[in-house]
Design a protein around this motif. Sequence first.
Motif, PDB file in Angstrom:
ATOM      1  N   ASP A  48       0.784  -1.187   0.073  1.00 32.57           N
ATOM      2  CA  ASP A  48       0.205   0.149  -0.031  1.00 32.57           C
ATOM      3  C   ASP A  48       0.861   1.189   0.149  1.00 32.57           C
ATOM      4  O   ASP A  48       0.534   2.269  -0.792  1.00 32.57           O
ATOM      5  CB  ASP A  48      -0.965  -0.065   1.151  1.00 32.57           C
ATOM      6  N   SER A  90       1.301   4.075  -2.832  1.00 33.90           N
ATOM      7  CA  SER A  90       0.921   5.380  -2.505  1.00 33.90           C
ATOM      8  C   SER A  90       1.971   6.333  -2.834  1.00 33.90           C
ATOM      9  O   SER A  90       1.678   7.365  -3.295  1.00 33.90           O
ATOM     10  CB  SER A  90       0.684   5.468  -0.872  1.00 33.90           C
ATOM     11  N   ASN A  99       2.070   7.140  -6.459  1.00 34.11           N
ATOM     12  CA  ASN A  99       0.905   7.973  -6.791  1.00 34.11           C
ATOM     13  C   ASN A  99       1.531   9.435  -6.518  1.00 34.11           C
ATOM     14  O   ASN A  99       1.312  10.258  -7.332  1.00 34.11           O
ATOM     15  CB  ASN A  99      -0.263   7.735  -6.324  1.00 34.11           C
ATOM     16  N   SER A 103      -0.458   3.238 -11.032  1.00 31.18           N
ATOM     17  CA  SER A 103      -1.381   3.734  -9.749  1.00 31.18           C
ATOM     18  C   SER A 103      -2.794   3.162 -10.047  1.00 31.18           C
ATOM     19  O   SER A 103      -3.411   2.611  -9.342  1.00 31.18           O
ATOM     20  CB  SER A 103      -1.398   5.169  -9.711  1.00 31.18           C
ATOM     21  N   ASP A 104      -3.076   3.351 -11.521  1.00 31.34           N
ATOM     22  CA  ASP A 104      -4.414   2.893 -11.931  1.00 31.34           C
ATOM     23  C   ASP A 104      -4.553   1.429 -11.804  1.00 31.34           C
ATOM     24  O   ASP A 104      -5.468   0.973 -11.151  1.00 31.34           O
ATOM     25  CB  ASP A 104      -4.719   3.248 -13.344  1.00 31.34           C
ATOM     26  N   TYR A 108      -5.119   0.302  -8.240  1.00 29.85           N
ATOM     27  CA  TYR A 108      -6.557   0.756  -7.657  1.00 29.85           C
ATOM     28  C   TYR A 108      -7.358  -0.509  -8.272  1.00 29.85           C
ATOM     29  O   TYR A 108      -8.183  -0.834  -7.470  1.00 29.85           O
ATOM     30  CB  TYR A 108      -6.727   2.027  -8.258  1.00 29.85           C
ATOM     31  N   THR A 129      -6.989  -3.421  -6.377  1.00 30.30           N
ATOM     32  CA  THR A 129      -7.640  -3.566  -4.775  1.00 30.30           C
ATOM     33  C   THR A 129      -9.139  -3.445  -4.761  1.00 30.30           C
ATOM     34  O   THR A 129      -9.575  -3.986  -3.929  1.00 30.30           O
ATOM     35  CB  THR A 129      -6.888  -2.363  -4.005  1.00 30.30           C
ATOM     36  N   GLU A 130      -9.625  -3.145  -6.109  1.00 31.50           N
ATOM     37  CA  GLU A 130     -10.973  -2.914  -6.093  1.00 31.50           C
ATOM     38  C   GLU A 130     -11.703  -4.274  -6.600  1.00 31.50           C
ATOM     39  O   GLU A 130     -12.858  -4.219  -6.781  1.00 31.50           O
ATOM     40  CB  GLU A 130     -11.676  -1.607  -6.734  1.00 31.50           C
TER      41      GLU A 130
END
Length: 163
Positions: free
Chosen positions: A92, A96, A99, A122-123, A126, A129-130
């Motif tokens: 994470d 982070s 980003n 970064s995308d 994301y 993680t989603e």
Amino acid sequence: MDNLKILAGYYYLALAMGYKNKNDIIQWADNCIEQYEIPYDFIELSLSGSKSIEDILSILQSLYAKYDFEIPMCIMLGQIRSDFIKKIISVDDFFSYINSLNDQGCISDKAVNQFSFLDRLSDGYYLATERIYGEVEDIALDALEDLKKYEEYTDLLKEGIQE
């Protein structure tokens, strides 16, 4: 002195993205004062414990004296890659920092083009993680591979920073 200017850019990015704190910056300035003939701004930086982060960033920016963070970005990318491999930072934190580095360091059109892959990483993180697309482990491995070319830049830290 050129290495010190580049390292001031590195510390600018590191402080701006939360990778380093004010005490780290002051300690670096103190080490520079002890070891090198330096401009007065280093003394001001050394005495900046009660100043805001924005004030410290301003001093670091004046020391670096550029708006292109290409080499400091490369150093930072190599450093966060190394810290992730050594498990000093979590996955994470790793993404982070990527980003944040993209936001802090890409202030010229050249940098936006050169470091556009950071936005993709970064995308990808994301989306993973989603649970929309991909796996975090695969994205992390891709990121490590993309950042491998920045490994050599961490040698600049060893030359001018006492960590």
